[in-house]
Design an enzyme around this catalytic site. Structure first.
Site, PDB file in Angstrom:
ATOM      1  N   LEU A  99       0.880  -1.160   0.000  1.00  0.00           N
ATOM      2  CA  LEU A  99       0.000   0.000   0.000  1.00  0.00           C
ATOM      3  C   LEU A  99       0.920   1.213   0.000  1.00  0.00           C
ATOM      4  O   LEU A  99       1.863   1.266   0.789  1.00  0.00           O
ATOM      5  CB  LEU A  99      -0.896   0.023   1.244  1.00  0.00           C
ATOM      6  CG  LEU A  99      -2.119  -0.896   1.266  1.00  0.00           C
ATOM      7  CD1 LEU A  99      -2.752  -0.889   2.650  1.00  0.00           C
ATOM      8  CD2 LEU A  99      -3.146  -0.461   0.226  1.00  0.00           C
ATOM      9  N   ASP A 100       0.669   2.168  -0.879  1.00  0.00           N
ATOM     10  CA  ASP A 100       1.564   3.319  -0.916  1.00  0.00           C
ATOM     11  C   ASP A 100       1.429   4.144   0.366  1.00  0.00           C
ATOM     12  O   ASP A 100       0.505   3.960   1.156  1.00  0.00           O
ATOM     13  CB  ASP A 100       1.333   4.165  -2.171  1.00  0.00           C
ATOM     14  CG  ASP A 100      -0.061   4.777  -2.233  1.00  0.00           C
ATOM     15  OD1 ASP A 100      -0.408   5.529  -1.307  1.00  0.00           O
ATOM     16  OD2 ASP A 100      -0.792   4.520  -3.205  1.00  0.00           O
ATOM     17  N   LYS A 101       2.353   5.035   0.559  1.00  0.00           N
ATOM     18  CA  LYS A 101       2.447   5.804   1.802  1.00  0.00           C
ATOM     19  C   LYS A 101       1.153   6.533   2.134  1.00  0.00           C
ATOM     20  O   LYS A 101       0.752   6.616   3.303  1.00  0.00           O
ATOM     21  CB  LYS A 101       3.606   6.790   1.719  1.00  0.00           C
ATOM     22  CG  LYS A 101       3.831   7.589   2.995  1.00  0.00           C
ATOM     23  CD  LYS A 101       5.031   8.509   2.849  1.00  0.00           C
ATOM     24  CE  LYS A 101       5.258   9.311   4.132  1.00  0.00           C
ATOM     25  NZ  LYS A 101       6.433  10.220   4.012  1.00  0.00           N
TER      26      LYS A 101
END
Length: 223
Positions: A99-101
């Site tokens: 999951l991206d930041k």
């Protein structure tokens, strides 16, 4: 690996010696006498002459609510990494999927590399469901385009399920995981993603977990 191969590698026995001690019933695997060429793994307890020569390696599987702002990396040199987000989890582990930041929600954590290799390949269709909020009113045309697939990074995304929740929010179920896929799809349609939360991976649900919380699950419940 067979028990014969294990003894040759672990204890430096010759092939003849390995066969001999197994025949003498000096090797015990999980409280049972070993037999020639029996398959063993790191989850087995192995004894030789009543002395432990391999402790069983215990796997664990966690459903973690990754908070927004946490990077999906174990690299301690990167700020806000997963290790810092889970200081009480002392053993080694790694995330399955990413999951991206700026995204949050369900993330699987484990120390089982074989399980990772089983579900990670791109050809494996694992359903991942997200709740997405955008910056402008959603049109019916946008929902249809998202579901049919959009070309991003020179590749058309797979068809997927998309349901409008309200004027700014939709639910989308993907079976692939291209880099920042949902954000790129929305951008192509003129939308900016305000919030993105993964709520399901196949049968696993985020449930009532709050950001930063995790719960251990049995392997039988995994995707």
């Amino acid at each position: 690996m067979t028990i014969n191969e294990f003894l040759i590698k672990k204890i430096s026995f010759s092939t003849r010696d390995a066969i001999s001690i197994i025949q003498q019933k000096r090797v015990i695997i999980n409280k049972q006498c070993a037999i020639q060429k029996q398959q063993v793994s790191i989850t087995d307890l192995i004894l030789l002459d009543d002395k432990i020569i391999q402790q069983p390696h215990t796997y664990f599987y966690l459903v973690f609510y990754k908070p927004r702002g946490v990077e999906c990396t174990m690299n301690k040199n990167i700020e806000h990494n997963l290790r810092d987000a889970l200081p009480l989890l002392q053993t080694e582990f790694f995330p399955i999927g990413r999951l991206d930041k700026d995204s949050e929600g369900l993330l699987l954590l484990t120390n089982d590399g074989q399980y990772y290799n089983k579900i990670a390949p791109d050809g494996v269709f694992i359903e991942k469901e997200y709740i997405v909020k955008v910056d402008k009113l959603l049109t019916d045309e946008a929902i249809i385009q998202l579901s049919k697939g959009i070309v991003i990074m020179g590749k058309k995304t797979r068809e997927c399920k998309v349901f409008k929740i309200d004027e700014y929010t939709f639910k989308i179920t993907l079976t692939q995981g291209l880099n920042r896929q949902i954000r790129r799809m929305c951008y192509k349609l003129g939308y900016e993603v305000i919030s993105l939360t993964r709520v399901r991976i196949n049968s696993l649900l985020l449930g009532n977990l709050k950001p930063g919380e995790y719960v251990e699950i049995a392997k039988g419940k995994l995707v």
